[in-house]
Design an enzyme around this catalytic site. Structure first.
Site, PDB file in Angstrom:
ATOM      1  N   CYS A 125     -32.452 -82.680  48.965  1.00 38.62           N
ATOM      2  CA  CYS A 125     -32.691 -84.238  49.230  1.00 38.62           C
ATOM      3  C   CYS A 125     -33.911 -84.535  49.035  1.00 38.62           C
ATOM      4  CB  CYS A 125     -32.074 -84.430  50.608  1.00 38.62           C
ATOM      5  SG  CYS A 125     -31.895 -86.309  50.829  1.00 38.62           S
ATOM      6  N   HIS A 173     -27.150 -81.590  50.803  1.00 35.49           N
ATOM      7  CA  HIS A 173     -27.809 -80.926  52.056  1.00 35.49           C
ATOM      8  C   HIS A 173     -26.739 -79.587  52.120  1.00 35.49           C
ATOM      9  CE1 HIS A 173     -30.941 -83.272  53.471  1.00 35.49           C
ATOM     10  NE2 HIS A 173     -30.260 -84.457  53.149  1.00 35.49           N
ATOM     11  N   GLU A 221     -27.457 -76.903  53.491  1.00 37.50           N
ATOM     12  CA  GLU A 221     -27.905 -76.535  54.797  1.00 37.50           C
ATOM     13  C   GLU A 221     -27.362 -77.021  56.050  1.00 37.50           C
ATOM     14  OE1 GLU A 221     -30.832 -79.762  54.436  1.00 37.50           O
ATOM     15  OE2 GLU A 221     -29.637 -78.411  53.156  1.00 37.50           O
TER      16      GLU A 221
END
Length: 279
Positions: free
Chosen positions: A102, A196, A198
């Site tokens: 991002c 994202h 993660e």
């Protein structure tokens, strides 16, 4: 053994606000996730938005640098953003591989000569839908084992509108022409995504709650009660991925639910670093 550095894109106030809702700062969550993917990895954290910030070890000690998301807007050119642009240019100059989620993608694009603006199509929230690999993306090692079309956790209102010279777009969707890209500058190579990988589902739930009334005002939820119900469902699915009823109701598949699928780009980056180090 890999030595990795996670650069938190947020200001001290931003890190504190996120830690209050999510239980950890973005860099702490990111570092823990990288340790899970790269079992032998040593992962440090730095905060390049801060005045006088320094890395725990000299930059050249690191095999790779990962950059988190951020609540900053890079076109505001605040000092917190300018310090991070300088940091990324230094990493590029030293030829250290980077990965960014991002804000990380936006930061690398601007540092290398690109441009980021507010997305006229609006915010992308919770899930980026129907991300499609480009022809270059289908052949790119960042997306190895990724389906041609997929969803991913996401939250952003800014997008890369102009990539630096020589950059390669590897994925896009209806809200963003640049959902993933490779950027090169000097000897440095950056892989990044606008989403994202993660984020766990509980991170998405915390993010939705943190934005709260903003998302209601923008029409994503009819009320805070509806928003809270959605966040609760995400939290329950995070606790038990077998809750088919929730997954079906929210339209979520393995690309969101299964961490091995959700984190494909980061796993591929880690594996690329391992191969690079073994040469």
């Amino acid at each position: 053994m890999l030595r990795l550095l996670v650069a938190d894109g947020n200001t001290p106030a931003g890190r504190h606000r996120i830690a209050e809702s999510a239980g950890a700062t973005p860099s702490e969550s990111y570092a823990n996730m990288l340790r899970e993917i790269g079992v032998d990895a040593v992962v440090d954290i730095c905060t390049p938005a801060d005045v006088g910030a320094a890395t725990p070890q000299p930059l050249d000690c690191y095999d790779g640098v990962a950059i988190t998301g951020s609540s900053l807007n890079i076109y505001d050119r605040d000092m917190e953003a300018l310090r991070q642009i300088d940091f990324v240019r230094e990493v590029f100059a030293r030829g250290i591989p980077m990965f960014g989620s991002c804000w990380g993608l936006q930061l690398a694009a601007v540092a290398a000569g690109g441009e980021v603006k507010l997305n006229p199509k609006g915010r992308e929230v919770a899930v980026a839908r129907k991300i499609a690999l480009t022809e270059a993306g289908r052949a790119h090692p960042m997306h190895r084992d990724r389906a041609p079309v997929y969803d991913a956790p996401s939250i952003h209102s800014d997008v890369v509108t102009r990539l630096p010279q020589g950059a390669i777009v590897t994925a896009h969707n209806g809200l963003s022409a640049v959902q993933a890209a490779e950027i090169r500058m000097g000897e440095g190579v950056f892989w990044g995504v606008q989403y994202h990988p993660e984020y766990r589902l509980r991170d998405v739930a915390a993010m939705v709650r943190r934005y709260g009334q903003i998302l209601v005002a923008e029409g994503f939820f009819a009320s805070l009660v509806e928003l809270e119900r959605y966040a609760d469902d995400l939290s329950l699915l995070d606790q038990d991925s077998r809750r088919r009823d929730i997954a079906w109701r929210l339209g979520l598949d393995d690309d969101i639910i299964d961490p091995l699928v959700r984190q494909i780009e980061l796993s591929n980056w880690i594996n690329n670093l391992i191969r690079r180090k073994s040469k």
